[in-house]
Design a protein around this motif. Structure first.
Motif, PDB file in Angstrom:
ATOM      1  N   GLY A  37       0.790  -1.219   0.000  1.00  0.00           N
ATOM      2  CA  GLY A  37       0.000   0.000   0.000  1.00  0.00           C
ATOM      3  C   GLY A  37       0.825   1.274   0.000  1.00  0.00           C
ATOM      4  N   SER A  38       1.994   1.232  -0.590  1.00  0.00           N
ATOM      5  CA  SER A  38       2.876   2.394  -0.599  1.00  0.00           C
ATOM      6  C   SER A  38       2.225   3.597  -1.267  1.00  0.00           C
ATOM      7  CB  SER A  38       4.176   2.066  -1.342  1.00  0.00           C
ATOM      8  OG  SER A  38       4.880   1.049  -0.671  1.00  0.00           O
ATOM      9  N   THR A  39       2.538   4.772  -0.741  1.00  0.00           N
ATOM     10  CA  THR A  39       2.048   6.030  -1.317  1.00  0.00           C
ATOM     11  C   THR A  39       3.201   6.851  -1.888  1.00  0.00           C
ATOM     12  OG1 THR A  39       2.178   7.102   0.853  1.00  0.00           O
ATOM     13  CG2 THR A  39       0.046   6.133   0.215  1.00  0.00           C
ATOM     14  N   GLU A  56      -0.453  -6.161  -2.165  1.00  0.00           N
ATOM     15  CA  GLU A  56      -1.189  -6.770  -1.060  1.00  0.00           C
ATOM     16  C   GLU A  56      -1.873  -5.647  -0.303  1.00  0.00           C
ATOM     17  OE1 GLU A  56      -3.297  -8.414   1.240  1.00  0.00           O
ATOM     18  OE2 GLU A  56      -2.106  -9.972   0.240  1.00  0.00           O
ATOM     19  N   ALA A  57      -3.199  -5.598  -0.399  1.00  0.00           N
ATOM     20  CA  ALA A  57      -3.968  -4.508   0.201  1.00  0.00           C
ATOM     21  C   ALA A  57      -4.079  -4.611   1.714  1.00  0.00           C
ATOM     22  CB  ALA A  57      -5.370  -4.458  -0.416  1.00  0.00           C
ATOM     23  N   ARG A  58      -4.050  -5.833   2.253  1.00  0.00           N
ATOM     24  CA  ARG A  58      -4.134  -5.992   3.707  1.00  0.00           C
ATOM     25  C   ARG A  58      -2.800  -5.587   4.319  1.00  0.00           C
ATOM     26  NH1 ARG A  58      -5.647 -12.150   3.643  1.00  0.00           N
ATOM     27  NH2 ARG A  58      -4.018 -11.944   2.071  1.00  0.00           N
ATOM     28  N   ARG A  59      -2.849  -4.642   5.232  1.00  0.00           N
ATOM     29  CA  ARG A  59      -1.612  -4.158   5.843  1.00  0.00           C
ATOM     30  C   ARG A  59      -1.024  -5.196   6.780  1.00  0.00           C
ATOM     31  NH1 ARG A  59      -0.584   1.540   5.648  1.00  0.00           N
ATOM     32  NH2 ARG A  59      -1.131   2.085   3.526  1.00  0.00           N
ATOM     33  N   GLY A  60       0.294  -5.237   6.805  1.00  0.00           N
ATOM     34  CA  GLY A  60       1.003  -6.112   7.726  1.00  0.00           C
ATOM     35  C   GLY A  60       2.078  -6.921   7.032  1.00  0.00           C
ATOM     36  N   TYR A  61       3.192  -7.077   7.723  1.00  0.00           N
ATOM     37  CA  TYR A  61       4.336  -7.811   7.189  1.00  0.00           C
ATOM     38  C   TYR A  61       3.967  -9.259   6.845  1.00  0.00           C
ATOM     39  CZ  TYR A  61       9.253  -9.173   6.783  1.00  0.00           C
ATOM     40  OH  TYR A  61      10.460  -9.615   6.318  1.00  0.00           O
ATOM     41  N   GLY A  62       3.198  -9.893   7.716  1.00  0.00           N
ATOM     42  CA  GLY A  62       2.802 -11.279   7.475  1.00  0.00           C
ATOM     43  C   GLY A  62       1.965 -11.435   6.219  1.00  0.00           C
ATOM     44  N   TYR A  63       1.001 -10.525   6.016  1.00  0.00           N
ATOM     45  CA  TYR A  63       0.199 -10.565   4.795  1.00  0.00           C
ATOM     46  C   TYR A  63       1.073 -10.368   3.562  1.00  0.00           C
ATOM     47  CZ  TYR A  63      -4.263 -10.411   7.318  1.00  0.00           C
ATOM     48  OH  TYR A  63      -5.339 -10.711   8.115  1.00  0.00           O
TER      49      TYR A  63
END
Length: 129
Positions: A37-39, A56-63
């Motif tokens: 989701g970088s801006t 990957e739209a879901r935030r988080g390192y694991g996702y």
């Protein structure tokens, strides 16, 4: 055995080009930057450096890691941080035991020989690592 380097990234425009350039030439069959989701210009710089970008739209390192795994069919997966806190030039040493059939899993350490400066990681990350 095929090798894929997976790099989860969120607003890492300042470092992503250097991280990708530091991966030893010919080491990976595929390099995937998972944009979380970088801006900023992370995606453009990753593409310009030759990486495949997966979103990957879901935030988080694991996702982000899971999205990278789902996007490849490689035999060996290497996870690398996008902020220059890892040492891409050491990937060859990590791969050696796997490629020699001596190991199924190899982990690098940011803590051996004092490689990690205390300011790089807050206390909760140090504990988790």
């Amino acid at each position: 055995m095929t090798v894929c380097v997976i790099i989860p990234a969120l607003n890492e425009a300042e470092s992503i080009s250097a991280v990708l350039a530091a991966i030893p030439a010919g080491l990976a069959d595929e390099v995937i930057v998972v944009d979380n989701g970088s801006t900023d210009a992370t995606v453009a710089r990753a593409l310009a450096a030759g990486a495949r970008v997966v979103g990957e739209a879901r935030r988080g390192y694991g996702y982000a890691c899971a999205a990278g795994v789902a996007a490849t069919q490689a035999d060996i997966l290497v996870f690398l941080d996008a902020d220059l806190s890892d040492f891409p030039e050491e990937i060859t040493a990590l791969l050696a035991p796997i490629q020699a059939g001596q190991a199924d899993l190899v982990l690098g350490s940011r803590f051996l020989a004092g490689a990690l400066a205390p300011a790089v990681m807050p206390p909760q990350q140090r504990f988790g690592n």
